[in-house]
Design an enzyme around this catalytic site. Structure first.
Site, short mmCIF file in Angstrom:
data_model
loop_
_atom_site.label_atom_id
_atom_site.label_comp_id
_atom_site.label_asym_id
_atom_site.label_seq_id
_atom_site.Cartn_x
_atom_site.Cartn_y
_atom_site.Cartn_z
N SER A 1 4.59 -37.05 -30.52
CA SER A 1 3.63 -36.14 -29.89
C SER A 1 2.61 -35.69 -30.93
O SER A 1 2.99 -35.12 -31.96
CB SER A 1 4.36 -34.92 -29.32
OG SER A 1 3.44 -33.85 -29.18
N HIS B 1 2.60 -39.61 -27.10
CA HIS B 1 2.68 -38.47 -26.18
C HIS B 1 1.53 -37.50 -26.48
O HIS B 1 1.36 -37.06 -27.62
CB HIS B 1 4.03 -37.80 -26.37
CG HIS B 1 4.34 -36.72 -25.39
ND1 HIS B 1 4.84 -36.97 -24.13
CD2 HIS B 1 4.25 -35.38 -25.50
CE1 HIS B 1 5.04 -35.82 -23.50
NE2 HIS B 1 4.68 -34.83 -24.31
N ASP C 1 -0.23 -33.99 -25.42
CA ASP C 1 0.04 -32.72 -24.75
C ASP C 1 -1.24 -32.00 -24.39
O ASP C 1 -1.95 -31.51 -25.28
CB ASP C 1 0.89 -31.83 -25.66
CG ASP C 1 2.32 -32.33 -25.76
OD1 ASP C 1 2.97 -32.48 -24.71
OD2 ASP C 1 2.77 -32.59 -26.89
N MET D 1 -3.00 -28.82 -22.67
CA MET D 1 -2.68 -27.44 -22.29
C MET D 1 -3.96 -26.69 -21.93
O MET D 1 -5.00 -26.89 -22.58
CB MET D 1 -1.98 -26.73 -23.45
CG MET D 1 -0.74 -27.45 -23.95
SD MET D 1 0.12 -26.46 -25.17
CE MET D 1 1.33 -27.67 -25.76
N HIS E 1 0.84 -35.65 -21.03
CA HIS E 1 1.68 -34.58 -20.48
C HIS E 1 0.78 -33.40 -20.14
O HIS E 1 0.34 -32.68 -21.03
CB HIS E 1 2.76 -34.21 -21.53
CG HIS E 1 3.63 -33.06 -21.12
ND1 HIS E 1 4.47 -32.42 -22.02
CD2 HIS E 1 3.82 -32.44 -19.94
CE1 HIS E 1 5.12 -31.46 -21.39
NE2 HIS E 1 4.74 -31.44 -20.14
N MET F 1 0.05 -29.91 -19.07
CA MET F 1 0.59 -28.56 -18.89
C MET F 1 -0.56 -27.69 -18.43
O MET F 1 -1.05 -26.82 -19.14
CB MET F 1 1.20 -28.06 -20.21
CG MET F 1 2.54 -28.73 -20.51
SD MET F 1 3.00 -28.62 -22.24
CE MET F 1 2.13 -30.05 -22.86
N MET G 1 12.01 -30.78 -19.78
CA MET G 1 11.63 -29.99 -20.96
C MET G 1 12.88 -29.40 -21.59
O MET G 1 13.69 -28.78 -20.91
CB MET G 1 10.69 -28.85 -20.56
CG MET G 1 9.29 -29.25 -20.11
SD MET G 1 8.33 -30.19 -21.32
CE MET G 1 8.30 -29.10 -22.74
N ASP H 1 11.71 -33.60 -23.92
CA ASP H 1 10.57 -33.14 -24.72
C ASP H 1 10.85 -31.74 -25.24
O ASP H 1 10.99 -30.79 -24.47
CB ASP H 1 9.33 -33.13 -23.81
CG ASP H 1 8.04 -32.79 -24.55
OD1 ASP H 1 8.08 -32.65 -25.79
OD2 ASP H 1 7.01 -32.68 -23.87
C1 DX5 Z 1 5.61 -28.66 -25.97
C2 DX5 Z 1 5.13 -30.07 -25.86
C3 DX5 Z 1 5.85 -31.03 -26.71
C4 DX5 Z 1 5.79 -30.75 -28.17
C5 DX5 Z 1 7.15 -31.05 -28.70
O1 DX5 Z 1 5.09 -27.89 -24.96
O2 DX5 Z 1 5.23 -30.53 -24.54
O3 DX5 Z 1 5.49 -32.38 -26.44
O4 DX5 Z 1 4.85 -31.52 -28.88
O5 DX5 Z 1 7.18 -30.66 -30.02
P1 DX5 Z 1 8.51 -30.66 -30.88
O6 DX5 Z 1 9.03 -32.07 -30.92
O7 DX5 Z 1 8.00 -30.18 -32.19
O8 DX5 Z 1 9.48 -29.70 -30.24
ZN ZN Z 2 4.93 -32.74 -24.22
#
Ligand code: DX5
Ligand code: ZN
Length: 223
Positions: free
Chosen positions: A7, A32, A34, A36, A65, A67, A136, A174
């Site tokens: 990620s 991956h 993310d 947000m 992903h 969010m 998650m 994740d």
């Molecule tokens: C958190 C993200 C993850 C994040 C995971 O909201 O969806 O993908 O990057 O990070 P680690 O592996 O550091 O927990």
């Molecule tokens: Zn993620």
């Protein structure tokens, strides 16, 4: 075959292309990404423009992903930017079935993410349409958090159900994935392990990917 999906949330954004190349050279096949929005989660990251920039520099499968609230508004933009897969949160829309169809109409594979507190029940009538379920193992919003062990039975139950029904839907986990939690996630039935801090906060991300992959595969060989 278990896959590690680095990620970029924990990458050094000032040299993102280089960091992505490092994990690709280490054999990672999925990246991956993310996304947000500061509403669904208390953090802001990036959007389709970043996906488009990275697309020119990588052959990895882009696993976006989302969010974000109203995920349906951005599906076409991520497809145009070059994403192969989009996961959205069940908690973020009342129209999960419609969003899955939108993703597929854009030629991408579709996943649904569930927060740690969300039960599997809401998947009942849409599971057959999904390519992936993302469970998650932290509350979404930030990298570097601790793996929530309460989610383990949820991974196990979904894994058993998918096996019993002969489904090819994959389970992605994740949050908080590192050398200690890889065996736990793999034993419970995860197929794709997202790793942010464990890869990009490591002094050598290339080596970190290799170690995580080795840890995952040694679990498979033991079973
Ligand atoms: C958190 C993200 C993850 C994040 C995971 O909201 O969806 O993908 O990057 O990070 P680690 O592996 O550091 O927990
Ligand atoms: Zn993620």
């Amino acid at each position: 075959m278990i896959q590690i999906a680095p990620s970029i949330l924990s990458a050094d954004f000032s040299r993102l292309g280089e960091q992505v190349r490092l994990v690709e050279d280490a054999g990672a096949e999925i990246l991956h990404i993310d996304v947000m929005d500061g509403h669904f989660v208390p953090n802001l990251t990036f959007g389709p423009a970043l996906v488009k920039s990275l697309r020119a520099h990588s052959r990895m499968r882009f696993d976006v992903h989302l969010m974000i609230e109203a995920p349906e508004l951005f599906i076409a933009d991520f497809a145009a930017a070059g994403a192969e897969h989009v996961t959205f949160h069940l908690e973020a829309t009342d129209h999960a079935h419609r969003v899955i169809q939108l993703i597929k109409e854009q030629g991408m594979t579709a996943g649904i993410a569930l927060n740690p507190a969300t039960p599997l029940d809401g998947l009942k009538y849409i599971l057959q349409d999904l390519d992936m379920v993302l469970l998650m193992t932290v509350n979404p919003g930030f990298g570097g958090q601790k793996f929530i062990t309460n989610v383990i039975p949820k991974i196990q139950v979904l894994h058993r159900h998918l096996q019993q029904t002969g489904s090819s839907c994959l389970i992605e986990v994740d949050g908080g994935i590192n050398l200690e939690t890889v065996p736990v996630a793999v034993n419970a039935g995860a197929d794709i392990l997202v790793a942010g801090a464990a890869v990009f906060s490591h002094p050598d991300p290339h080596q970190a990917v290799e170690k995580l992959r080795q840890a995952a595969h040694s679990m498979i060989n033991e079973s």
